[in-house]
Design a protein around this motif. Structure first.
Motif, PDB file in Angstrom:
ATOM      1  N   ARG A 118       0.850  -1.180   0.000  1.00  0.00           N
ATOM      2  CA  ARG A 118       0.000   0.000   0.000  1.00  0.00           C
ATOM      3  C   ARG A 118       0.887   1.231   0.000  1.00  0.00           C
ATOM      4  N   LEU A 119       0.612   2.145  -0.924  1.00  0.00           N
ATOM      5  CA  LEU A 119       1.282   3.442  -0.985  1.00  0.00           C
ATOM      6  C   LEU A 119       0.318   4.501  -0.500  1.00  0.00           C
ATOM      7  N   SER A 120       0.847   5.501   0.183  1.00  0.00           N
ATOM      8  CA  SER A 120      -0.001   6.621   0.587  1.00  0.00           C
ATOM      9  C   SER A 120       0.871   7.868   0.629  1.00  0.00           C
ATOM     10  N   GLY A 121       0.241   8.993   0.405  1.00  0.00           N
ATOM     11  CA  GLY A 121       0.978  10.252   0.417  1.00  0.00           C
ATOM     12  C   GLY A 121       0.095  11.404  -0.011  1.00  0.00           C
ATOM     13  N   GLU A 122       0.739  12.445  -0.480  1.00  0.00           N
ATOM     14  CA  GLU A 122       0.021  13.634  -0.918  1.00  0.00           C
ATOM     15  C   GLU A 122       0.621  14.114  -2.236  1.00  0.00           C
ATOM     16  N   VAL A 123      -0.260  14.391  -3.194  1.00  0.00           N
ATOM     17  CA  VAL A 123       0.149  14.916  -4.495  1.00  0.00           C
ATOM     18  C   VAL A 123      -0.762  16.086  -4.832  1.00  0.00           C
ATOM     19  N   GLY A 124      -0.196  17.216  -5.134  1.00  0.00           N
ATOM     20  CA  GLY A 124      -0.993  18.387  -5.512  1.00  0.00           C
ATOM     21  C   GLY A 124      -1.988  18.797  -4.437  1.00  0.00           C
ATOM     22  N   GLY A 125      -1.641  18.604  -3.172  1.00  0.00           N
ATOM     23  CA  GLY A 125      -2.533  18.977  -2.084  1.00  0.00           C
ATOM     24  C   GLY A 125      -3.630  17.967  -1.807  1.00  0.00           C
ATOM     25  N   ARG A 126      -3.639  16.840  -2.510  1.00  0.00           N
ATOM     26  CA  ARG A 126      -4.654  15.800  -2.285  1.00  0.00           C
ATOM     27  C   ARG A 126      -3.995  14.546  -1.718  1.00  0.00           C
ATOM     28  N   ARG A 127      -4.568  14.035  -0.647  1.00  0.00           N
ATOM     29  CA  ARG A 127      -4.092  12.776  -0.078  1.00  0.00           C
ATOM     30  C   ARG A 127      -4.517  11.626  -0.988  1.00  0.00           C
ATOM     31  N   PHE A 128      -3.680  10.609  -1.075  1.00  0.00           N
ATOM     32  CA  PHE A 128      -4.026   9.435  -1.871  1.00  0.00           C
ATOM     33  C   PHE A 128      -3.580   8.176  -1.134  1.00  0.00           C
ATOM     34  N   SER A 129      -4.189   7.075  -1.546  1.00  0.00           N
ATOM     35  CA  SER A 129      -3.841   5.770  -1.023  1.00  0.00           C
ATOM     36  C   SER A 129      -4.108   4.762  -2.134  1.00  0.00           C
ATOM     37  N   ALA A 130      -3.218   3.796  -2.292  1.00  0.00           N
ATOM     38  CA  ALA A 130      -3.397   2.804  -3.356  1.00  0.00           C
ATOM     39  C   ALA A 130      -2.800   1.475  -2.937  1.00  0.00           C
ATOM     40  N   GLY A 131      -3.571   0.423  -3.115  1.00  0.00           N
ATOM     41  CA  GLY A 131      -3.056  -0.922  -2.938  1.00  0.00           C
ATOM     42  C   GLY A 131      -2.480  -1.378  -4.262  1.00  0.00           C
ATOM     43  N   PHE A 132      -1.401  -2.148  -4.211  1.00  0.00           N
ATOM     44  CA  PHE A 132      -0.841  -2.655  -5.468  1.00  0.00           C
ATOM     45  C   PHE A 132      -0.043  -3.925  -5.219  1.00  0.00           C
ATOM     46  N   GLY A 133       0.188  -4.633  -6.284  1.00  0.00           N
ATOM     47  CA  GLY A 133       1.019  -5.825  -6.257  1.00  0.00           C
ATOM     48  C   GLY A 133       2.004  -5.749  -7.401  1.00  0.00           C
ATOM     49  N   LEU A 134       3.141  -6.351  -7.207  1.00  0.00           N
ATOM     50  CA  LEU A 134       4.202  -6.303  -8.201  1.00  0.00           C
ATOM     51  C   LEU A 134       4.830  -7.673  -8.310  1.00  0.00           C
ATOM     52  N   SER A 135       5.085  -8.098  -9.513  1.00  0.00           N
ATOM     53  CA  SER A 135       5.881  -9.303  -9.719  1.00  0.00           C
ATOM     54  C   SER A 135       6.812  -9.035 -10.893  1.00  0.00           C
ATOM     55  N   ALA A 136       8.034  -9.493 -10.752  1.00  0.00           N
ATOM     56  CA  ALA A 136       9.029  -9.266 -11.801  1.00  0.00           C
ATOM     57  C   ALA A 136      10.034 -10.400 -11.767  1.00  0.00           C
ATOM     58  N   ASN A 137      10.560 -10.735 -12.917  1.00  0.00           N
ATOM     59  CA  ASN A 137      11.683 -11.648 -12.978  1.00  0.00           C
ATOM     60  C   ASN A 137      12.546 -11.299 -14.178  1.00  0.00           C
ATOM     61  N   ALA A 138      13.814 -11.603 -14.048  1.00  0.00           N
ATOM     62  CA  ALA A 138      14.770 -11.263 -15.099  1.00  0.00           C
ATOM     63  C   ALA A 138      15.894 -12.287 -15.097  1.00  0.00           C
ATOM     64  N   ALA A 139      16.510 -12.431 -16.267  1.00  0.00           N
ATOM     65  CA  ALA A 139      17.682 -13.298 -16.404  1.00  0.00           C
ATOM     66  C   ALA A 139      18.649 -12.625 -17.364  1.00  0.00           C
ATOM     67  N   TRP A 140      19.932 -12.679 -17.006  1.00  0.00           N
ATOM     68  CA  TRP A 140      20.983 -12.072 -17.817  1.00  0.00           C
ATOM     69  C   TRP A 140      22.108 -13.080 -17.950  1.00  0.00           C
ATOM     70  N   ALA A 141      22.574 -13.292 -19.154  1.00  0.00           N
ATOM     71  CA  ALA A 141      23.689 -14.207 -19.395  1.00  0.00           C
ATOM     72  C   ALA A 141      24.387 -13.803 -20.685  1.00  0.00           C
ATOM     73  N   ASP A 142      25.656 -14.107 -20.745  1.00  0.00           N
ATOM     74  CA  ASP A 142      26.459 -13.815 -21.938  1.00  0.00           C
ATOM     75  C   ASP A 142      26.321 -12.363 -22.384  1.00  0.00           C
ATOM     76  N   GLY A 143      26.212 -11.453 -21.419  1.00  0.00           N
ATOM     77  CA  GLY A 143      26.173 -10.026 -21.748  1.00  0.00           C
ATOM     78  C   GLY A 143      24.859  -9.531 -22.313  1.00  0.00           C
ATOM     79  N   ARG A 144      23.798 -10.326 -22.186  1.00  0.00           N
ATOM     80  CA  ARG A 144      22.507  -9.861 -22.714  1.00  0.00           C
ATOM     81  C   ARG A 144      21.366 -10.306 -21.819  1.00  0.00           C
ATOM     82  N   ILE A 145      20.279  -9.555 -21.888  1.00  0.00           N
ATOM     83  CA  ILE A 145      19.076  -9.904 -21.123  1.00  0.00           C
ATOM     84  C   ILE A 145      18.354 -11.018 -21.862  1.00  0.00           C
ATOM     85  N   GLU A 146      18.107 -12.112 -21.170  1.00  0.00           N
ATOM     86  CA  GLU A 146      17.401 -13.246 -21.764  1.00  0.00           C
ATOM     87  C   GLU A 146      15.921 -13.229 -21.431  1.00  0.00           C
ATOM     88  N   VAL A 147      15.578 -12.770 -20.228  1.00  0.00           N
ATOM     89  CA  VAL A 147      14.185 -12.729 -19.783  1.00  0.00           C
ATOM     90  C   VAL A 147      13.974 -11.444 -19.000  1.00  0.00           C
TER      91      VAL A 147
END
Length: 167
Positions: A118-147
């Motif tokens: 959950r993120l919360s804060g103030e932007v432009g004088g307005r309070r905000f709140s947001a639930g979120f989810g994140l998933s990420a994966n990556a693979a790097w080999a031989d000098g290049r991004i594979e995934v």
């Protein structure tokens, strides 16, 4: 075998000293190889590092599995010189990473998933709140991004004076 108990790694992050407790073993696995099994706990994070290092060929296979039990505790531990974040965050995250080097070829893999974020804060004088989810994966080999995969979703976004936004 080296048994680490009541040990610590001391880090200096721009003048802020951070002591990270370390426990575990470093063992002779034979034929010039070392086996690692280390655990650390700091600032609401638990991590385990396992793997092998070949002292003859300098090949290695190292894995990391970590859980951040509360993101807010980690953010609170950041050095004050880095500035204050404009938003607050709560929730937890899991991280997995691996690093291998075989015959001079380096490969890196990593993944991150979050829950209850959950993120919360103030932007432009307005309070905000947001639930979120994140998933990420990556693979790097031989000098290049594979995934490279990245997914984010939101839920229960509220901004003062505006109707709720669902995602």
């Amino acid at each position: 075998q080296i048994q680490l108990r009541s040990s610590a790694v001391l880090l200096d992050l721009e003048g802020q000293r951070l002591r990270i407790p370390v426990e575990g073993t470093i063992a002779d696995a034979g034929a010039g190889k070392l086996s690692l099994d280390l655990r650390v706990e700091a600032e609401s994070c638990d991590a385990r590092v396992t793997g092998t290092v070949d002292t003859n060929t300098h090949d290695l296979d190292i894995g990391l599995a970590a859980q951040v039990r509360e993101v807010a505790a980690v953010l609170a531990a950041l050095p004050p010189q880095w500035g204050r974040l404009p938003v607050g965050a709560t929730g937890y995250a899991n991280l997995e990473a691996s690093c291998s080097r075989r015959q001079g070829r380096l490969a890196l893999r990593g993944g991150l998933t979050t829950a209850g974020m959950r993120l919360s804060g103030e932007v432009g004088g307005r309070r905000f709140s947001a639930g979120f989810g994140l998933s990420a994966n990556a693979a790097w080999a031989d000098g290049r991004i594979e995934v490279l995969n990245f997914r984010i979703h939101n839920s229960d976004v509220t901004v003062d004076g505006l109707p709720p936004i669902a995602g």
